[in-house]
Design an enzyme around this catalytic site. Structure first.
Site, short mmCIF file in Angstrom:
data_model
loop_
_atom_site.label_atom_id
_atom_site.label_comp_id
_atom_site.label_asym_id
_atom_site.label_seq_id
_atom_site.Cartn_x
_atom_site.Cartn_y
_atom_site.Cartn_z
N CYS A 65 44.74 51.02 29.85
CA CYS A 65 43.68 50.18 29.99
C CYS A 65 42.43 50.94 30.58
CB CYS A 65 43.60 48.93 30.84
SG CYS A 65 42.22 48.08 31.00
N CYS A 72 46.35 46.23 39.13
CA CYS A 72 46.88 46.46 37.90
C CYS A 72 47.65 47.56 37.57
CB CYS A 72 46.01 46.01 36.76
SG CYS A 72 46.64 45.75 35.36
N CYS A 109 51.31 32.91 25.70
CA CYS A 109 50.31 33.34 26.21
C CYS A 109 50.35 34.77 25.71
CB CYS A 109 50.33 33.32 27.81
SG CYS A 109 50.38 31.54 28.54
N CYS A 142 47.77 30.43 23.94
CA CYS A 142 46.60 30.74 24.68
C CYS A 142 46.47 32.37 24.66
CB CYS A 142 46.92 30.57 26.34
SG CYS A 142 45.64 31.16 27.28
#
Length: 391
Positions: A65, A72, A109, A142
């Site tokens: 990312c 994170c 999810c 989701c």
């Protein structure tokens, strides 16, 4: 305590507590903890009975990312030895989702690391949503893909997505302390885009990052103002190799107070016990079920959770029941104007469930930092691997 009687009355009326009342919940003593849990439990049962909704995470794209969110393990520069892989195929994602559904999950999810999806990414996720819905009748999906661009929320809705998750994480005042590559307002805008497209909004927080009580109250009040249908409460998992690896600020008692405060401020929404519960609540997890009405089943994005069968046993042993796929999660007044779990929330309160006092639970001695680090287990199974998922 007069405070708790006031908060129960307000929760049963869906009335917002004052900031001072919310702060007072976080300031209660350990001797008062069971009274706090019992009071918030009355509000939880008013709107959700003894049902527990199960949710299942599928990590579609792990690691790599470009954002620098300090908490994170997938962040830019992370040295955490997590699984790293690019987009998994829709059929593989559907198979992973099916494991969670078989374990009792009613919502899947779909999560992908990154700042936000490209239009091609939205196409990929749309294919995955279709595959899951075709193979699992009645399941909710989701999406959690980061910051959205114009029109992307609508495309996800058209593809069959029921909800969109984007957490606020912490207070606006301290957001810059945990992330510099985007800001608090970016997150608020994405939640609002999801709501405008007719998606049920899911937005929550992360506790344990060194924030103050005032920060916790600020972010929960900001969530109340946004009015999401679901509020996940995460507790920081201090991954080795991230800037917050040494942040061990939570005890089981503090975690329970945070959950109780969230329930009082957001009485009639799905409050979800999310990441970090095994690490910080430990043997006190069953007591949290008196405050939340939703949990994740099995593993998380990059860490392993409690075995799925143990989650189910915990729910049953605590006297709760898994919510069926044919049951509407939210109370009637939040869904009656629009026919589903997204959109407008006008109307009168739904049916009331009898309140009962929460049973006491024994506290466990706090483990050492070294012992707690042993509770952080990087995920090595499920999506992105050849091993079966935990569900």
């Amino acid at each position: 305590m007069e405070l708790l009687n006031t908060l129960v009355d307000k929760g049963l009326r869906r009335e917002l507590p004052t900031r001072e009342e919310a702060l007072a919940v976080l300031a209660t003593s350990d001797d008062e903890l069971l009274d706090v849990v019992a009071a918030a439990g009355k509000v939880r049962r008013q709107w959700f009975g003894r049902r527990v909704k199960l949710n299942y995470l599928v990590n579609l794209k792990s690691g790599l990312c470009p954002e620098d969110c300090s908490y994170c393990s997938q962040r830019l520069g992370s040295k955490t030895e997590i699984l790293k892989y690019t987009w998994i195929k829709p059929d593989d994602a559907s198979k992973a989702a099916a494991a969670g559904v078989a374990g009792g999950a009613k919502r899947v999810c779909l999560v992908a690391s990154g700042r936000g999806p490209t239009d091609k990414d939205v196409d990929r996720v749309s294919e995955t949503i279709s595959a899951i819905k075709e193979q699992n009748e009645g399941i909710e999906v989701c999406a959690c893909l980061g910051l959205l661009s114009d029109g992307q929320a609508g495309r996800l809705r058209e593809a069959g997505a029921d909800a969109y998750n984007h957490n606020l994480n912490t207070s606006e005042a301290t957001y810059g302390d945990i992330c510099t590559t985007h800001d608090f307002s970016d997150r608020v805008t994405t939640v609002q885009q999801a709501q405008a497209a007719g998606l049920s909004a899911c937005s929550g927080l992360i506790a344990g990052m060194g924030e103050t009580d005032a920060d916790l109250v600020d972010v929960v009040f900001a969530l109340r103002a946004l009015d999401p249908d679901s509020v996940p409460v995460n507790f920081l998992i201090p991954f080795e190799g991230t800037p917050l690896a040494e942040e061990w600020n939570l005890t089981p008692q503090r975690a329970l107070r945070i959950l109780a405060m969230t329930r009082f401020v957001c009485p009639d929404v799905e409050v979800r016990l999310a990441g970090g519960r095994e690490v910080h609540l430990r043997s006190m997890q069953p007591l949290a079920l008196h405050l939340v009405n939703s949990i994740f089943l099995g593993d998380y994005l990059t860490s392993e959770g409690q075995a799925g069968k143990d989650d189910l046993a915990m729910i049953a042993d605590a006297g709760f029941e898994v919510e069926g796929a044919d049951t509407t999660t939210l109370p009637g007044h939040r869904v009656q104007s629009c026919g589903d779990e997204g959109g407008c929330h006008d109307g009168t309160p739904g049916a009331c469930h009898p309140a009962q006092d929460a049973p006491p639970a024994a506290t466990a001695p706090a483990p050492s930092d070294e012992a707690r680090r042993g509770l952080v287990s990087v995920r090595r199974r499920g999506a992105g691997t050849e091993l079966p998922p935990n569900a």
